[in-house]
Motif scaffolding. Structure first.
Motif, PDB file in Angstrom:
ATOM      1  N   GLY A 226       0.789  -1.234   0.000  1.00  0.00           N
ATOM      2  CA  GLY A 226       0.000   0.000   0.000  1.00  0.00           C
ATOM      3  C   GLY A 226       0.815   1.275   0.000  1.00  0.00           C
ATOM      4  N   MET A 227       2.140   1.182   0.123  1.00  0.00           N
ATOM      5  CA  MET A 227       2.919   2.428   0.097  1.00  0.00           C
ATOM      6  C   MET A 227       4.070   2.362  -0.896  1.00  0.00           C
ATOM      7  SD  MET A 227       5.494   1.042   1.884  1.00  0.00           S
ATOM      8  CE  MET A 227       6.638   2.382   2.064  1.00  0.00           C
ATOM      9  N   GLY A 228       4.149   1.275  -1.633  1.00  0.00           N
ATOM     10  CA  GLY A 228       5.129   1.254  -2.713  1.00  0.00           C
ATOM     11  C   GLY A 228       6.440   0.557  -2.422  1.00  0.00           C
ATOM     12  N   ALA A 229       6.571  -0.066  -1.243  1.00  0.00           N
ATOM     13  CA  ALA A 229       7.819  -0.795  -0.982  1.00  0.00           C
ATOM     14  C   ALA A 229       7.977  -1.909  -2.022  1.00  0.00           C
ATOM     15  CB  ALA A 229       7.810  -1.396   0.424  1.00  0.00           C
ATOM     16  N   LEU A 230       6.845  -2.534  -2.380  1.00  0.00           N
ATOM     17  CA  LEU A 230       6.959  -3.646  -3.326  1.00  0.00           C
ATOM     18  C   LEU A 230       6.983  -3.182  -4.772  1.00  0.00           C
ATOM     19  CD1 LEU A 230       5.102  -6.068  -1.100  1.00  0.00           C
ATOM     20  CD2 LEU A 230       7.395  -6.419  -2.006  1.00  0.00           C
ATOM     21  N   ILE A 231       6.558  -1.959  -5.013  1.00  0.00           N
ATOM     22  CA  ILE A 231       6.791  -1.389  -6.352  1.00  0.00           C
ATOM     23  C   ILE A 231       8.303  -1.202  -6.489  1.00  0.00           C
ATOM     24  CG2 ILE A 231       6.507   0.654  -7.830  1.00  0.00           C
ATOM     25  CD1 ILE A 231       3.739   1.043  -6.708  1.00  0.00           C
ATOM     26  N   THR A 232       8.899  -0.654  -5.433  1.00  0.00           N
ATOM     27  CA  THR A 232      10.344  -0.402  -5.461  1.00  0.00           C
ATOM     28  C   THR A 232      11.135  -1.703  -5.589  1.00  0.00           C
ATOM     29  OG1 THR A 232       9.883   1.461  -4.008  1.00  0.00           O
ATOM     30  CG2 THR A 232      12.191   0.823  -4.247  1.00  0.00           C
ATOM     31  N   TYR A 233      10.827  -2.696  -4.752  1.00  0.00           N
ATOM     32  CA  TYR A 233      11.550  -3.964  -4.842  1.00  0.00           C
ATOM     33  C   TYR A 233      11.253  -4.644  -6.184  1.00  0.00           C
ATOM     34  CZ  TYR A 233      13.590  -4.156  -0.123  1.00  0.00           C
ATOM     35  OH  TYR A 233      14.355  -3.938   0.996  1.00  0.00           O
ATOM     36  N   GLY A 234      10.008  -4.508  -6.648  1.00  0.00           N
ATOM     37  CA  GLY A 234       9.644  -5.088  -7.947  1.00  0.00           C
ATOM     38  C   GLY A 234      10.474  -4.484  -9.073  1.00  0.00           C
ATOM     39  N   SER A 235      10.891  -3.232  -8.895  1.00  0.00           N
ATOM     40  CA  SER A 235      11.667  -2.581  -9.950  1.00  0.00           C
ATOM     41  C   SER A 235      13.077  -3.165 -10.063  1.00  0.00           C
ATOM     42  CB  SER A 235      11.738  -1.070  -9.689  1.00  0.00           C
ATOM     43  OG  SER A 235      12.672  -0.775  -8.674  1.00  0.00           O
ATOM     44  N   TYR A 236      13.463  -3.959  -9.069  1.00  0.00           N
ATOM     45  CA  TYR A 236      14.811  -4.530  -9.103  1.00  0.00           C
ATOM     46  C   TYR A 236      14.829  -5.990  -9.558  1.00  0.00           C
ATOM     47  CZ  TYR A 236      15.908  -0.440  -6.176  1.00  0.00           C
ATOM     48  OH  TYR A 236      16.045   0.824  -5.687  1.00  0.00           O
ATOM     49  N   ILE A 237      13.664  -6.547  -9.985  1.00  0.00           N
ATOM     50  CA  ILE A 237      13.712  -7.973 -10.357  1.00  0.00           C
ATOM     51  C   ILE A 237      13.722  -8.158 -11.867  1.00  0.00           C
ATOM     52  CG2 ILE A 237      12.654  -8.820  -8.236  1.00  0.00           C
ATOM     53  CD1 ILE A 237      10.090  -9.260  -9.748  1.00  0.00           C
ATOM     54  N   SER A 238      14.094  -9.374 -12.243  1.00  0.00           N
ATOM     55  CA  SER A 238      14.306  -9.602 -13.674  1.00  0.00           C
ATOM     56  C   SER A 238      13.019 -10.092 -14.347  1.00  0.00           C
ATOM     57  CB  SER A 238      15.426 -10.629 -13.858  1.00  0.00           C
ATOM     58  OG  SER A 238      14.898 -11.864 -14.249  1.00  0.00           O
ATOM     59  N   LYS A 239      12.989  -9.940 -15.651  1.00  0.00           N
ATOM     60  CA  LYS A 239      11.816 -10.336 -16.437  1.00  0.00           C
ATOM     61  C   LYS A 239      11.605 -11.837 -16.447  1.00  0.00           C
ATOM     62  CE  LYS A 239      10.377  -6.325 -18.210  1.00  0.00           C
ATOM     63  NZ  LYS A 239       9.133  -5.701 -17.729  1.00  0.00           N
ATOM     64  N   GLU A 240      12.652 -12.588 -16.026  1.00  0.00           N
ATOM     65  CA  GLU A 240      12.491 -14.050 -16.028  1.00  0.00           C
ATOM     66  C   GLU A 240      11.766 -14.546 -14.778  1.00  0.00           C
ATOM     67  OE1 GLU A 240      16.500 -13.918 -17.142  1.00  0.00           O
ATOM     68  OE2 GLU A 240      15.207 -13.047 -18.686  1.00  0.00           O
ATOM     69  N   ASP A 241      11.662 -13.702 -13.779  1.00  0.00           N
ATOM     70  CA  ASP A 241      11.038 -14.163 -12.533  1.00  0.00           C
ATOM     71  C   ASP A 241       9.530 -14.271 -12.654  1.00  0.00           C
ATOM     72  OD1 ASP A 241      13.481 -14.274 -11.410  1.00  0.00           O
ATOM     73  OD2 ASP A 241      13.228 -12.540 -10.084  1.00  0.00           O
ATOM     74  N   ASN A 242       9.002 -15.280 -11.979  1.00  0.00           N
ATOM     75  CA  ASN A 242       7.565 -15.489 -11.958  1.00  0.00           C
ATOM     76  C   ASN A 242       6.980 -14.695 -10.773  1.00  0.00           C
ATOM     77  OD1 ASN A 242       5.012 -16.545 -11.320  1.00  0.00           O
ATOM     78  ND2 ASN A 242       5.501 -18.501 -12.267  1.00  0.00           N
ATOM     79  N   ILE A 243       6.290 -13.618 -11.096  1.00  0.00           N
ATOM     80  CA  ILE A 243       5.822 -12.702 -10.046  1.00  0.00           C
ATOM     81  C   ILE A 243       4.802 -13.362  -9.123  1.00  0.00           C
ATOM     82  CG2 ILE A 243       4.527 -10.566  -9.621  1.00  0.00           C
ATOM     83  CD1 ILE A 243       5.755  -9.377 -12.090  1.00  0.00           C
ATOM     84  N   VAL A 244       3.867 -14.124  -9.707  1.00  0.00           N
ATOM     85  CA  VAL A 244       2.825 -14.737  -8.884  1.00  0.00           C
ATOM     86  C   VAL A 244       3.452 -15.717  -7.893  1.00  0.00           C
ATOM     87  CG1 VAL A 244       0.814 -16.260  -8.922  1.00  0.00           C
ATOM     88  CG2 VAL A 244       1.047 -14.461 -10.639  1.00  0.00           C
ATOM     89  N   ASN A 245       4.375 -16.507  -8.419  1.00  0.00           N
ATOM     90  CA  ASN A 245       5.036 -17.478  -7.579  1.00  0.00           C
ATOM     91  C   ASN A 245       5.843 -16.802  -6.452  1.00  0.00           C
ATOM     92  OD1 ASN A 245       7.470 -19.113  -6.937  1.00  0.00           O
ATOM     93  ND2 ASN A 245       6.393 -20.646  -8.163  1.00  0.00           N
ATOM     94  N   SER A 246       6.612 -15.783  -6.798  1.00  0.00           N
ATOM     95  CA  SER A 246       7.412 -15.108  -5.765  1.00  0.00           C
ATOM     96  C   SER A 246       6.511 -14.443  -4.727  1.00  0.00           C
ATOM     97  CB  SER A 246       8.303 -14.028  -6.377  1.00  0.00           C
ATOM     98  OG  SER A 246       9.187 -14.590  -7.308  1.00  0.00           O
ATOM     99  N   ALA A 247       5.454 -13.759  -5.194  1.00  0.00           N
ATOM    100  CA  ALA A 247       4.568 -13.071  -4.250  1.00  0.00           C
ATOM    101  C   ALA A 247       3.885 -14.068  -3.323  1.00  0.00           C
ATOM    102  CB  ALA A 247       3.522 -12.246  -4.995  1.00  0.00           C
ATOM    103  N   THR A 248       3.561 -15.243  -3.859  1.00  0.00           N
ATOM    104  CA  THR A 248       2.920 -16.245  -3.008  1.00  0.00           C
ATOM    105  C   THR A 248       3.885 -16.715  -1.917  1.00  0.00           C
ATOM    106  OG1 THR A 248       1.660 -16.944  -4.935  1.00  0.00           O
ATOM    107  CG2 THR A 248       1.623 -18.418  -3.041  1.00  0.00           C
ATOM    108  N   TRP A 249       5.134 -16.907  -2.276  1.00  0.00           N
ATOM    109  CA  TRP A 249       6.120 -17.306  -1.267  1.00  0.00           C
ATOM    110  C   TRP A 249       6.277 -16.251  -0.182  1.00  0.00           C
ATOM    111  CZ3 TRP A 249       7.553 -21.811   0.036  1.00  0.00           C
ATOM    112  CH2 TRP A 249       7.621 -22.837  -0.918  1.00  0.00           C
TER     113      TRP A 249
END
Ligand code: PHE
Length: 461
Positions: A226-249
């Motif tokens: 809700g405040m963008g910490a995960l927008i910021t961290y998301g900006s540092y990950i690669s296009k090969e990563d599976n976002i749904v899978n990582s977020a679930t973990w």
């Protein structure tokens, strides 16, 4: 990308994001908020919020971050123009305010670690008084939170990979192990079963409006949403990563640690005949009592390790909180990382001063009332404003932004990179439904109810 830095691997992102999520919110706050709101009934509602609303919002945030490769302000601006950029800016402001009080509580944990290691904390008889005297001592607060802020600044200054990722990868697993050990110890104490029952057998008559709002705010806070910490961290990950899978973990680990923290605390509280609704002192008071009952050397060892790990858990969260405004200054203002870290840490530390004074050191900040009959500390006010109300609001705005502006199609496009079978799957339908329909309606509604209850004392149900 090279100059902004990035995570080295998928595990690096998961460790850092889980490090951000797991913190004082899970170990210090979750047990006391659950204790004040009926135990098991609260736990149930909390878990429902986490998986129904929290996880989809997390996926949305990470996707927006990776798509834009920017801080929250830059991300909204890139995709939505000036009009939306203020939403990102508001998130950054919330992060700054959250860190201002969070750092103070982290300072308490650090102070307890020092007192346990070198002071006479284990000889104290009145642990509740000790906690309240301790938090009322301005100079102790000042020193310990200053040290904590400097440490946070130093790690953020070292950058994304060496600082943030490296620290999280080691600390997270250690924390997990020590939690399990204290749980096993606690479950074997007399009356532990009463604590387990309070925590796991729900009494639905204890559920009211306040339980539902607190559980929602707590869910957002705990997942760092809700405040963008995960927008910021998301900006540092690669296009090969599976976002749904990582977020679930990340969501599962965060929920597991909060759950385990409750399972650790309530048997200890009941075995010592304490009240589960002690408030912010709960973890500090109940745990030290248990360390005192152990053979002296063991008590000291377990006690020191526990508070040290609590500091580490807090540290992986404070670095994520500081990283957000720092990324903003680096991206938007083109400041150097060093200058951004120094200026931001100083401002946030200064903003934390009234919070340090709000546990008895100053009457003004200790009794800050909004409406008749309720006395709140300054720290309570900051929490109500910047997380209980604002984090779900941030989630609401993100979901509206995706639904109306960025569109579900772009979201699917982003997620399907690193997750080839996403498009056309049931999972895609589910996330689209949740993010573009359910989250806007539910979070918009909850925002209105929470504001009415928190600031006007009006409860609809
Ligand atoms: N999630 C952290 C905790 O549970 C706190 C936090 C909130 C961190 C928001 C970053 C952003 O302690």
């Amino acid at each position: 990308m090279a100059s902004r830095g990035g995570f080295s691997s998928k595990i690096g992102f998961i460790a850092a994001a889980a490090g951000s999520a797991v913190g004082l919110g899970n170990i210090w706050q979750f047990p006391y908020v659950a204790g004040e709101n009926g135990g098991a009934a609260f736990l149930l509602i909390y878990v429902a919020w986490i998986f129904l609303i929290g996880l989809p919002i997390m996926v949305g945030e990470v996707a927006v971050g990776r798509n834009t490769g920017a801080n929250p302000f830059g991300a909204y601006k890139k995709l939505g123009g000036k009009k939306w950029a203020w939403v990102g800016f508001f998130g950054i402001l919330c992060g700054v305010m959250i860190l201002s009080f969070y750092n103070v509580v982290a300072g308490w944990a650090f102070g307890y670690f020092v007192q346990l290691s070198f002071g006479d904390l284990l000889q104290q008889k009145e642990l509740s008084n000790y906690f309240y005297n301790y938090t009322a001592d301005f100079s102790d607060n000042l020193i310990y939170s200053l040290v904590f802020m400097v440490l946070t600044g130093f790690i953020v200054y070292r950058g994304v990979q060496k600082g943030i990722e490296g620290t999280s990868k080691v600390l997270m697993p250690t924390l997990f192990i020590i939690l399990i050990l204290i749980i096993i110890y606690g479950l074997n104490l007399p009356n532990a079963a009463d604590g387990v029952a309070f925590y796991l057998v729900p009494d639905f008559s204890l559920i009211n409006g306040a339980t539902i709002y607190s559980a929602l705010g707590q869910a957002f806070f705990s997942l760092s949403l809700g405040m963008g910490a995960l927008i910021t961290y998301g900006s540092y990950i690669s296009k090969e990563d599976n976002i749904v899978n990582s977020a679930t973990w990340v969501t599962i680990s965060d929920t597991l640690v909060a759950f385990l923290a409750g399972l650790m605390i309530f048997p200890l509280v009941f075995s010592q005949g304490q009240s589960p609704s002690e408030g912010p002192g709960l973890v500090f008071i109940a745990l030290v009592g248990i360390f005192q009952n152990m053979p002296p050397l063991l008590g000291k060892l377990v006690g020191c390790s526990f508070f040290l790990l609590l500091c580490f858990a807090a540290l992986t969260s404070t670095i994520s909180l500081l990283e957000v405004p720092v990324a903003f200054l680096v991206d938007q203002k083109k400041w150097s990382r060093k200058k951004s870290v120094i200026v931001m840490s100083a401002i946030i530390f200064a903003l934390g001063l009234p919070s340090m004074l709000s546990y008895g050191a100053s009457d003004l900040f200790s009794n800050f009332a909004y409406y008749e009959g309720t006395s709140k500390t300054f720290m309570d006010v900051v929490q109500d404003l910047f997380f209980v109300v604002s984090l779900p609001l941030g989630g609401f705005l993100l979901s509206i932004f995706i639904a109306r502006h960025w569109k579900a199609k772009s979201l699917s496009e982003e997620i399907s990179q690193g997750y080839a079978s996403y498009k056309g799957s049931v999972i895609e339908k589910y996330f689209n439904l949740m993010i573009t329909m359910v989250c806007p309606v539910v979070l918009g509604f909850m925002f209105i109810l929470t504001v009415l209850q928190k600031f006007f004392g009006v409860s609809i149900f």
